[in-house]
Design a protein around this motif. Structure first.
Motif, short mmCIF file in Angstrom:
data_model
loop_
_atom_site.label_atom_id
_atom_site.label_comp_id
_atom_site.label_asym_id
_atom_site.label_seq_id
_atom_site.Cartn_x
_atom_site.Cartn_y
_atom_site.Cartn_z
N GLY A 1 1.14 -1.10 -0.06
CA GLY A 1 0.35 0.59 0.50
C GLY A 1 0.85 1.39 -0.26
O GLY A 1 1.86 0.75 -0.55
N ASP A 2 0.29 2.44 0.53
CA ASP A 2 1.42 3.69 0.87
C ASP A 2 2.50 3.87 1.44
O ASP A 2 3.71 4.32 1.71
CB ASP A 2 0.36 4.70 1.10
N ASN A 3 2.33 2.56 2.26
CA ASN A 3 3.57 2.40 3.10
C ASN A 3 5.17 2.06 2.50
O ASN A 3 6.10 2.25 3.11
CB ASN A 3 4.01 1.29 4.56
N GLY A 4 4.32 1.50 1.07
CA GLY A 4 5.73 1.78 0.30
C GLY A 4 7.11 0.33 0.92
O GLY A 4 8.61 0.50 1.39
N ASN A 5 6.37 -1.04 2.19
CA ASN A 5 6.86 -1.90 2.64
C ASN A 5 8.19 -2.89 1.48
O ASN A 5 7.15 -3.47 0.76
CB ASN A 5 6.86 -2.39 2.76
N PRO A 6 9.16 -2.24 1.59
CA PRO A 6 10.33 -3.30 0.22
C PRO A 6 10.94 -4.33 0.94
O PRO A 6 11.91 -5.41 0.65
CB PRO A 6 11.49 -2.47 0.13
N ALA A 7 9.94 -5.18 1.58
CA ALA A 7 10.46 -6.08 2.47
C ALA A 7 11.06 -6.99 1.40
O ALA A 7 12.10 -8.27 1.67
CB ALA A 7 10.21 -6.84 3.38
N ALA A 8 9.81 -7.62 0.38
CA ALA A 8 10.24 -8.46 -0.67
C ALA A 8 11.69 -8.51 -1.21
O ALA A 8 11.83 -9.31 -2.25
CB ALA A 8 9.18 -8.96 -1.43
N LEU A 9 11.26 -7.11 -1.59
CA LEU A 9 12.94 -6.71 -2.34
C LEU A 9 13.87 -7.24 -1.77
O LEU A 9 15.26 -7.52 -2.63
CB LEU A 9 13.15 -5.60 -2.64
N TYR A 10 13.92 -7.03 -0.22
CA TYR A 10 14.86 -7.18 0.46
C TYR A 10 15.15 -8.63 0.08
O TYR A 10 16.59 -9.68 0.35
CB TYR A 10 14.49 -6.95 1.81
N ILE A 11 14.27 -9.92 0.15
CA ILE A 11 14.05 -11.31 0.49
C ILE A 11 14.50 -11.73 -0.62
O ILE A 11 15.55 -12.34 -0.74
CB ILE A 11 12.80 -11.75 0.97
N LEU A 12 14.29 -11.34 -2.01
CA LEU A 12 14.25 -12.18 -3.37
C LEU A 12 15.74 -11.25 -3.98
O LEU A 12 16.42 -12.02 -4.57
CB LEU A 12 12.82 -11.87 -4.35
N GLY A 13 16.22 -9.90 -3.05
CA GLY A 13 17.08 -9.33 -4.33
C GLY A 13 18.27 -10.65 -2.84
O GLY A 13 19.13 -11.00 -3.66
N ALA A 14 18.09 -11.07 -1.89
CA ALA A 14 19.18 -11.59 -1.46
C ALA A 14 18.91 -13.09 -1.97
O ALA A 14 20.18 -13.76 -2.47
CB ALA A 14 18.76 -11.96 0.36
N LEU A 15 18.34 -13.71 -2.23
CA LEU A 15 18.34 -14.86 -2.97
C LEU A 15 18.29 -15.06 -4.64
O LEU A 15 19.17 -16.13 -4.67
CB LEU A 15 16.43 -15.67 -3.40
N ALA A 16 17.95 -13.76 -5.49
CA ALA A 16 18.01 -14.08 -6.79
C ALA A 16 19.36 -13.62 -6.82
O ALA A 16 20.11 -13.53 -7.98
CB ALA A 16 16.91 -13.52 -7.43
N GLY A 17 20.07 -12.30 -6.45
CA GLY A 17 21.74 -11.73 -6.53
C GLY A 17 22.58 -12.31 -5.66
O GLY A 17 23.48 -12.41 -6.25
N GLY A 18 22.12 -12.81 -4.51
CA GLY A 18 23.47 -13.16 -3.74
C GLY A 18 23.49 -14.54 -3.89
O GLY A 18 24.90 -15.70 -4.58
N ASP A 19 22.24 -15.26 -3.12
CA ASP A 19 22.41 -17.04 -3.89
C ASP A 19 22.16 -16.87 -4.90
O ASP A 19 23.36 -18.46 -5.00
CB ASP A 19 21.06 -17.62 -3.46
N GLY A 20 22.04 -16.74 -5.95
CA GLY A 20 22.23 -17.26 -7.11
C GLY A 20 24.07 -16.68 -7.99
O GLY A 20 24.89 -17.54 -8.46
N LEU A 21 24.31 -15.86 -7.28
CA LEU A 21 26.07 -15.24 -7.74
C LEU A 21 26.38 -16.49 -6.46
O LEU A 21 27.75 -16.94 -7.26
CB LEU A 21 26.30 -14.13 -7.51
N ALA A 22 26.49 -17.03 -5.96
CA ALA A 22 27.45 -17.37 -4.99
C ALA A 22 27.84 -18.90 -5.50
O ALA A 22 29.17 -19.13 -5.36
CB ALA A 22 26.95 -17.29 -3.63
N ASP A 23 26.41 -19.52 -5.58
CA ASP A 23 26.75 -21.13 -6.63
C ASP A 23 27.23 -20.47 -7.79
O ASP A 23 28.87 -21.49 -8.08
CB ASP A 23 25.23 -21.03 -6.78
N ILE A 24 26.96 -19.93 -8.85
CA ILE A 24 28.27 -19.49 -10.17
C ILE A 24 29.55 -19.25 -9.20
O ILE A 24 30.62 -19.70 -9.53
CB ILE A 24 27.38 -18.65 -11.05
N ILE A 25 29.71 -18.13 -8.22
CA ILE A 25 30.99 -17.67 -8.43
C ILE A 25 31.85 -19.07 -6.96
O ILE A 25 32.93 -18.91 -7.48
CB ILE A 25 30.98 -16.03 -7.21
#
Length: 180
Positions: free
Chosen positions: A57-81
Motif C-alpha cells: 500500500g502507501d507504506n512502500g514496504n520493501p521487504a520482498a525486495l530485500y528477500i528476493l534480492g538476497a535470493l536472486a542476487g546473492g544465492d544465485g551469484l554465490a553458486d556460480i562464483i
C-alpha cells in the motif's frame, strides 16, 4: 507469475510434464527431478513474498525486495562464483559445500541487487540496512545445510527486518511489515 512457476516446476519435477527446454534453463543443467530440490523452493519463496509483501500500500514496504534480492542476487551469484573461483577449500554443514569466494559473492550480490531493486521501485536506499541484511543472509547461507538455503536466506532476512524494526526503527521504518 510466481504461481505459474511453482506449478510448472512441480509438474516437471514430479514427472507429470516433460519440458526439456525449460529444464535446461536451470544454470546447473540438472535433471528434471532435481527441480524439486532447489528451483521449486525458490519459486515457492517468490510466491509467498509476492502474496505477503507486495501489497504494501502507501507504506512502500520493501521487504520482498530485500528477500528476493538476497535470493536472486546473492544465492544465485554465490553458486556460480563459488563453483568457478572457490578452489578446493570447502566448508559447510550436512553435505553443503560452501567456499569463501561464494560467501563473498553472496554478500555482494545481495547488496547490489537489493540496492538496485530499491532504486527501481523507489523505496529509498538505506545502505546501512542493505549491508546489515546482506551480511546476515551471507552468514546464514554459509552455514545452512544442503537444500535448505532458499528458506534459510528468506527467513533470516525476514527475521533481520523484524529485529531492525524493533531495535532500530530508523533502519527499518516500514510498518506494518506485511498486510493480508
Amino acid at each position: 507469475m510466481p504461481l505459474a512457476f511453482v506449478i510448472q516446476f512441480a509438474a516437471i519435477g514430479l514427472g507429470l510434464r516433460k519440458d526439456e527446454a525449460f529444464v535446461n534453463l536451470d544454470v546447473a543443467q540438472r535433471r528434471s527431478a532435481e527441480l524439486l530440490a532447489g528451483t521449486l523452493h525458490y519459486a515457492v519463496i517468490m510466491l509467498v513474498c509476492t502474496i505477503l509483501f507486495f501489497n504494501a500500500g502507501d507504506n512502500g514496504n520493501p521487504a520482498a525486495l530485500y528477500i528476493l534480492g538476497a535470493l536472486a542476487g546473492g544465492d544465485g551469484l554465490a553458486d556460480i562464483i563459488g563453483r568457478r573461483f572457490g578452489g578446493g577449500r570447502r566448508f559447510g554443514l550436512s553435505g553443503a559445500e560452501k567456499t569463501v569466494a561464494g560467501s563473498v559473492a553472496m554478500f555482494a550480490g545481495s547488496a547490489i541487487l537489493i540496492a538496485a531493486l530499491c532504486a527501481v521501485f523507489g523505496t529509498g536506499l538505506n545502505l546501512v540496512t542493505i549491508v546489515i541484511l546482506s551480511l546476515i543472509a551471507a552468514v546464514v547461507e554459509a552455514f545452512t545445510p544442503r537444500g535448505l538455503d532458499n528458506y534459510s536466506i528468506a527467513l533470516s532476512v525476514f527475521v533481520g527486518i523484524l529485529v531492525l524494526s524493533a531495535v532500530a526503527p530508523g533502519l527499518w521504518p516500514h510498518m506494518p511489515l506485511f498486510t493480508l
